[in-house]
Design a protein around this motif. Structure first.
Motif, PDB file in Angstrom:
ATOM      1  N   LEU A  61       0.834  -1.208   0.000  1.00 10.99           N
ATOM      2  CA  LEU A  61       0.000   0.000   0.000  1.00 10.99           C
ATOM      3  C   LEU A  61       0.864   1.252   0.000  1.00 10.99           C
ATOM      4  CD1 LEU A  61      -2.933   0.956   0.059  1.00 10.99           C
ATOM      5  CD2 LEU A  61      -2.790   0.994   2.547  1.00 10.99           C
ATOM      6  N   ASN A  62       1.956   1.248   0.738  1.00 14.24           N
ATOM      7  CA  ASN A  62       2.852   2.408   0.750  1.00 14.24           C
ATOM      8  C   ASN A  62       3.500   2.618  -0.615  1.00 14.24           C
ATOM      9  OD1 ASN A  62       2.354   2.945   3.458  1.00 14.24           O
ATOM     10  ND2 ASN A  62       4.025   1.635   4.166  1.00 14.24           N
ATOM     11  N   GLU A  63       3.905   1.510  -1.268  1.00 15.05           N
ATOM     12  CA  GLU A  63       4.497   1.643  -2.600  1.00 15.05           C
ATOM     13  C   GLU A  63       3.503   2.228  -3.594  1.00 15.05           C
ATOM     14  OE1 GLU A  63       5.949  -2.151  -3.737  1.00 15.05           O
ATOM     15  OE2 GLU A  63       7.546  -2.219  -2.222  1.00 15.05           O
ATOM     16  N   LEU A  64       2.258   1.773  -3.543  1.00 19.77           N
ATOM     17  CA  LEU A  64       1.249   2.304  -4.454  1.00 19.77           C
ATOM     18  C   LEU A  64       0.974   3.775  -4.170  1.00 19.77           C
ATOM     19  CD1 LEU A  64      -0.838   1.822  -6.677  1.00 19.77           C
ATOM     20  CD2 LEU A  64      -2.444   1.081  -4.912  1.00 19.77           C
ATOM     21  N   THR A  65       0.890   4.133  -2.904  1.00 20.77           N
ATOM     22  CA  THR A  65       0.635   5.536  -2.544  1.00 20.77           C
ATOM     23  C   THR A  65       1.762   6.444  -3.026  1.00 20.77           C
ATOM     24  OG1 THR A  65      -0.603   4.806  -0.596  1.00 20.77           O
ATOM     25  CG2 THR A  65       0.146   7.084  -0.629  1.00 20.77           C
ATOM     26  N   ASN A  66       2.999   6.022  -2.840  1.00 25.43           N
ATOM     27  CA  ASN A  66       4.142   6.833  -3.288  1.00 25.43           C
ATOM     28  C   ASN A  66       4.177   6.936  -4.805  1.00 25.43           C
ATOM     29  OD1 ASN A  66       4.973   7.195  -0.629  1.00 25.43           O
ATOM     30  ND2 ASN A  66       6.261   5.363  -0.660  1.00 25.43           N
ATOM     31  N   MET A  67       3.804   5.854  -5.498  1.00 26.17           N
ATOM     32  CA  MET A  67       3.781   5.897  -6.958  1.00 26.17           C
ATOM     33  C   MET A  67       2.743   6.899  -7.457  1.00 26.17           C
ATOM     34  SD  MET A  67       1.964   4.662  -9.808  1.00 26.17           S
ATOM     35  CE  MET A  67       1.075   3.217  -9.230  1.00 26.17           C
ATOM     36  N   LEU A  68       1.538   6.871  -6.894  1.00 25.56           N
ATOM     37  CA  LEU A  68       0.505   7.832  -7.307  1.00 25.56           C
ATOM     38  C   LEU A  68       0.910   9.260  -6.978  1.00 25.56           C
ATOM     39  CD1 LEU A  68      -2.731   5.931  -6.186  1.00 25.56           C
ATOM     40  CD2 LEU A  68      -1.795   6.139  -8.499  1.00 25.56           C
ATOM     41  N   ARG A  69       1.523   9.464  -5.823  1.00 24.03           N
ATOM     42  CA  ARG A  69       1.945  10.812  -5.437  1.00 24.03           C
ATOM     43  C   ARG A  69       3.006  11.345  -6.408  1.00 24.03           C
ATOM     44  NH1 ARG A  69       3.113   9.770  -0.597  1.00 24.03           N
ATOM     45  NH2 ARG A  69       1.264  10.615   0.439  1.00 24.03           N
ATOM     46  N   THR A  70       3.885  10.451  -6.892  1.00 21.31           N
ATOM     47  CA  THR A  70       4.951  10.889  -7.788  1.00 21.31           C
ATOM     48  C   THR A  70       4.454  11.103  -9.207  1.00 21.31           C
ATOM     49  OG1 THR A  70       6.565   9.679  -6.452  1.00 21.31           O
ATOM     50  CG2 THR A  70       7.231  10.295  -8.676  1.00 21.31           C
ATOM     51  N   VAL A  71       3.653  10.157  -9.730  1.00 26.40           N
ATOM     52  CA  VAL A  71       3.213  10.236 -11.123  1.00 26.40           C
ATOM     53  C   VAL A  71       2.252  11.398 -11.340  1.00 26.40           C
ATOM     54  CG1 VAL A  71       1.940   9.017 -12.918  1.00 26.40           C
ATOM     55  CG2 VAL A  71       3.614   7.791 -11.527  1.00 26.40           C
ATOM     56  N   PHE A  72       1.258  11.557 -10.456  1.00 24.46           N
ATOM     57  CA  PHE A  72       0.241  12.590 -10.631  1.00 24.46           C
ATOM     58  C   PHE A  72       0.526  13.846  -9.807  1.00 24.46           C
ATOM     59  CE2 PHE A  72      -1.895   8.645 -11.762  1.00 24.46           C
ATOM     60  CZ  PHE A  72      -2.545   8.988 -12.920  1.00 24.46           C
ATOM     61  N   GLU A  73       1.637  13.866  -9.106  1.00 24.01           N
ATOM     62  CA  GLU A  73       2.007  15.012  -8.264  1.00 24.01           C
ATOM     63  C   GLU A  73       0.854  15.384  -7.329  1.00 24.01           C
ATOM     64  OE1 GLU A  73       3.393  18.221 -10.644  1.00 24.01           O
ATOM     65  OE2 GLU A  73       4.976  17.046 -11.596  1.00 24.01           O
ATOM     66  N   LEU A  74       0.346  14.367  -6.649  1.00 23.61           N
ATOM     67  CA  LEU A  74      -0.769  14.580  -5.727  1.00 23.61           C
ATOM     68  C   LEU A  74      -0.258  15.165  -4.424  1.00 23.61           C
ATOM     69  CD1 LEU A  74      -2.738  11.256  -6.281  1.00 23.61           C
ATOM     70  CD2 LEU A  74      -3.235  13.503  -7.256  1.00 23.61           C
ATOM     71  N   ARG A  75      -1.030  16.055  -3.892  1.00 21.46           N
ATOM     72  CA  ARG A  75      -0.680  16.682  -2.608  1.00 21.46           C
ATOM     73  C   ARG A  75      -1.539  16.136  -1.477  1.00 21.46           C
ATOM     74  NH1 ARG A  75      -0.339  23.226  -1.500  1.00 21.46           N
ATOM     75  NH2 ARG A  75       0.418  23.095   0.656  1.00 21.46           N
ATOM     76  N   PHE A  76      -2.790  15.806  -1.794  1.00 19.89           N
ATOM     77  CA  PHE A  76      -3.713  15.316  -0.771  1.00 19.89           C
ATOM     78  C   PHE A  76      -4.023  13.843  -1.051  1.00 19.89           C
ATOM     79  CE2 PHE A  76      -4.666  19.852  -1.417  1.00 19.89           C
ATOM     80  CZ  PHE A  76      -4.308  20.332  -0.172  1.00 19.89           C
ATOM     81  N   ILE A  77      -3.299  12.958  -0.440  1.00 23.13           N
ATOM     82  CA  ILE A  77      -3.513  11.520  -0.573  1.00 23.13           C
ATOM     83  C   ILE A  77      -3.166  10.878   0.767  1.00 23.13           C
ATOM     84  CG2 ILE A  77      -1.194  11.172  -1.534  1.00 23.13           C
ATOM     85  CD1 ILE A  77      -2.320   8.761  -3.061  1.00 23.13           C
ATOM     86  N   GLY A  78      -4.034   9.992   1.221  1.00 19.25           N
ATOM     87  CA  GLY A  78      -3.821   9.359   2.524  1.00 19.25           C
ATOM     88  C   GLY A  78      -4.400   7.955   2.552  1.00 19.25           C
ATOM     89  N   GLN A  79      -4.165   7.268   3.648  1.00 20.76           N
ATOM     90  CA  GLN A  79      -4.609   5.891   3.839  1.00 20.76           C
ATOM     91  C   GLN A  79      -5.549   5.824   5.028  1.00 20.76           C
ATOM     92  OE1 GLN A  79      -1.158   3.464   4.373  1.00 20.76           O
ATOM     93  NE2 GLN A  79      -0.106   4.263   2.571  1.00 20.76           N
ATOM     94  N   GLU A  80      -6.568   4.965   4.899  1.00 18.68           N
ATOM     95  CA  GLU A  80      -7.446   4.725   6.030  1.00 18.68           C
ATOM     96  C   GLU A  80      -6.824   3.693   6.964  1.00 18.68           C
ATOM     97  OE1 GLU A  80     -11.412   3.727   5.077  1.00 18.68           O
ATOM     98  OE2 GLU A  80     -11.964   5.756   4.451  1.00 18.68           O
ATOM     99  N   HIS A  81      -7.309   3.651   8.198  1.00 19.87           N
ATOM    100  CA  HIS A  81      -6.754   2.757   9.200  1.00 19.87           C
ATOM    101  C   HIS A  81      -6.964   1.294   8.849  1.00 19.87           C
ATOM    102  CE1 HIS A  81     -10.804   1.801  10.759  1.00 19.87           C
ATOM    103  NE2 HIS A  81     -11.068   3.079  10.533  1.00 19.87           N
TER     104      HIS A  81
END
Length: 616
Positions: free
Chosen positions: A264-284
């Motif tokens: 999940l962390n790898e996917l989140t970092n990939m989306l943040r890098t590719v789309f330059e997302l600023r607001f992205i988070g994970q639920e508990h």
């Protein structure tokens, strides 16, 4: 192939299908007629075997299997018939599975099911054929591929200010102006760090919210976007901030195929890098991600995640671990005595007399022997009788003469030699231990599959006693309340551990990132803690779909030779094998790991391009 079949032959009674049970003649005394074939049956079995060999040479494996089956049933004890039957059976299973895979790739579900069922008729326990049959049955009804599920979509956030118009007459700070205008219509204003502070003049009469905010933003060099129905976000008016904050929307994605926090962390970092997302988070919960971005960017994120799940294949890893242990001990040769005992017969006789008297007088003992007829004036005959008498009395001299002796000399110089015994040795002790561990693992591309085989060994790391090495220990010993120290254990995993991470290429080749670890006891210890041998391998290989590969091999060989005999004879050719005792000990341990990947689920590649509007 013959070596592998012979190696796995002891496992046939458990692995054979019910119609082919041919290993029931283990004992020579079996009364079953099939276990004691007649000459006519043996001749017919030989003819069937010959026809099967000819059919196999011409590629007619089904006919060869029938001929070998007939020969094995007529002569169940013949290992050649059983080996040929097993090889033909495995070849047929392999051919059925290969044809079934080809038919399934061409969307011929009926033909593929027939091939997989034929393979299962030959081997009902074949897990790969069972899985492929289930895959072919499941493709009758088109199923939607697993993909992220949008749990919540708020759409474009829209502001709902108060409708009543208002007047503004302001001189002061630009942030204060924006705050006052928003508050006049019941809206809270939040500022980005990029908003610059400067002094402005602002005069308006009878304007609504949108007119007032548009003019205020023009004066202050800012723009606004909605965060909620009564909240706005203000940022400096430039293209970068417009790309980040215009038309903000929020979506929550459910990723059921994500099983670990690392993925999940790898996917989140990939989306943040590719789309330059600023607001992205994970639920508990660990399988949900929340993204807030402009709607075109959210659509691009959704499309990319769907394409990723559609193209994620499944791989079946077939792992076989072969273990062979061979021990040989051989002793042969002749042991020639290399030590002898020489003594003086008269002196030994006197010592034996003294030891055997037990406090009696020698003259009285001799008189008793003469009166009893033990000795007379014959001299040598008297001595022989005396020695016989002493031997009957279990004297030391009798014990000396219980073994063969050779004498020389005469009178007081009569000497005796005990040359020992000549012995020969011829012994052979040989043992074979063969074992096979077979495991099948299914994993998605990029997910790591782990296979462990072995045991958990306890290691004492501490011990605790309520009373130890103090003055109070004597008191608890007296009243019987002493408690022995109890240990604390930690467990070490011994055996084989295999970790494989597969990746499928467009041509169905499979790349495997492998990590292997083999841990065993060394047979030594330091301060009571056992020493553990550790061997590790890390690497990657690429295999064709269905191609078996020997990914690891370990061989330990110990050989010990010893020679016992008279110096000089051990260096003479030929004599060193006959006149010298030779001992040979061999110990051989071999470990083979064979891995075969099978692609069981792969969809055709689709266009994974994601287009975003200009400015994003």
């Amino acid at each position: 192939m013959l070596a592998v079949v012979l190696f796995t032959l002891p496992a046939f009674p458990e692995d054979q299908p019910p119609p082919v049970v041919l290993l029931s003649c283990g004992s020579a005394g079996s009364t079953d007629a099939s276990c004691n074939p007649s000459r006519q049956d043996l001749k017919k079995a030989k003819a069937d075997f010959s026809r099967g060999v000819e059919s196999r040479k011409h590629g007619h494996f089904e006919r060869a299997y029938e001929e070998f089956d007939a020969a094995a049933r007529l002569s169940p004890k013949d290992i050649n018939y059983l080996t040929a039957l097993a090889m033909a059976r495995e070849q047929l299973i392999f051919d059925h599975i290969q044809r079934g895979n080809a038919d399934l790739s061409q969307q011929k579900q009926v033909e593929a099911q027939a091939e997989f069922r034929s393979a299962l008729n030959l081997d009902p326990r074949n897990e790969f054929a069972q899985q492929r049959l289930r895959d072919s049955l499941g493709e009758w009804a088109p199923q939607a591929p697993p993909m992220p599920v949008v749990l919540q979509d708020s759409g474009i956030l829209r502001l709902a200010p108060n409708d009543a118009p208002d007047d503004f007459h302001f001189r002061g700070d630009s942030r204060a102006l924006l705050t006052q205008v928003a508050a006049a219509f019941g809206v809270d204003a939040e500022f980005d760090d990029s908003v610059q502070t400067r002094r402005v003049h602002f005069d308006l009469d009878n304007v609504d919210f949108y007119t007032a905010m548009r003019l205020a933003c023009s004066v202050t060099g800012t723009f606004w976007t909605a965060l909620a129905d009564k909240q706005v976000w203000l940022a400096r008016d430039n293209s970068e901030n417009h790309r980040l904050f215009d038309n903000l929307a929020m979506r929550t994605f459910s990723l059921d195929d994500i099983t670990t926090p690392e993925e999940l962390n790898e996917l989140t970092n990939m989306l943040r890098t590719v789309f330059e997302l600023r607001f992205i988070g994970q639920e508990h919960s660990g399988q949900h991600i929340i993204v807030r971005a402009p709607v075109p960017v959210l659509d691009g994120v959704t499309q990319m995640l769907e394409n990723m799940e559609k193209l994620r294949p499944q791989i079946m890893l077939d792992v076989k671990v072969y273990q062979i242990d061979h021990q040989l001990t051989r002793n042969m040769g002749v042991h020639i005595p290399n030590q002898f005992t020489m003594f003086n017969v008269p002196a030994a006789a006197v010592e034996a007399f003294i030891a055997g008297l037990g406090g009696q007088n020698i003259s009285s003992l001799v008189n008793q022997l003469i009166s009893g007829g033990g000795i007379n004036e014959a001299g040598s005959e008297g001595i022989s009788g005396l020695l016989s008498q002493l031997a009957q009395q279990n004297s030391p001299l009798g014990q000396l003469f219980s073994n063969p002796v050779a004498t020389f000399g005469g009178g007081l110089t009569l000497m005796a030699i005990n040359p020992g015994t000549l012995s020969g040795e011829l012994s052979l002790n040989e043992s074979w231990v063969r074992s096979l561990d077979h495991a099948s693992m299914r994993a998605a591309q990029g997910n790591q599959a782990t296979f462990r085989m072995g045991s958990r060994y306890p290691v004492v790391n501490a011990s605790f006693a309520p009373v130890f090495n103090t003055a109070a220990i004597s008191q608890v010993l007296q009243n019987g309340s002493f408690q022995a120290p109890f240990p604390s254990f930690s467990y070490e995993d011994l055996g084989l551990t295999i970790k494989a991470k597969p990746a499928v290429h467009p041509n169905r080749d499979v790349s495997l990132d492998l990590e292997m670890q083999l841990r065993t006891l060394a047979g030594q210890s330091v301060n009571g803690v056992p020493v553990i041998n550790n061997r590790e391998f890390k690497g990657s290989i690429t295999l064709v779909d269905g191609e078996p590969a020997l990914v690891a091999s370990s061989l330990n060989q110990d050989e010990e030779r010893s020679m016992t005999g008279i110096p000089g004879l051990g260096g003479v050719p030929l004599l060193n094998h006959v006149m010298v005792s030779n001992s040979k000990t061999e110990d051989s341990d071999e470990l083979l790991i064979v891995m075969t990947p099978h692609v069981v689920k792969q969809r055709e590649a689709q266009n994974s391009e994601v287009w975003l509007p200009r400015g994003y």
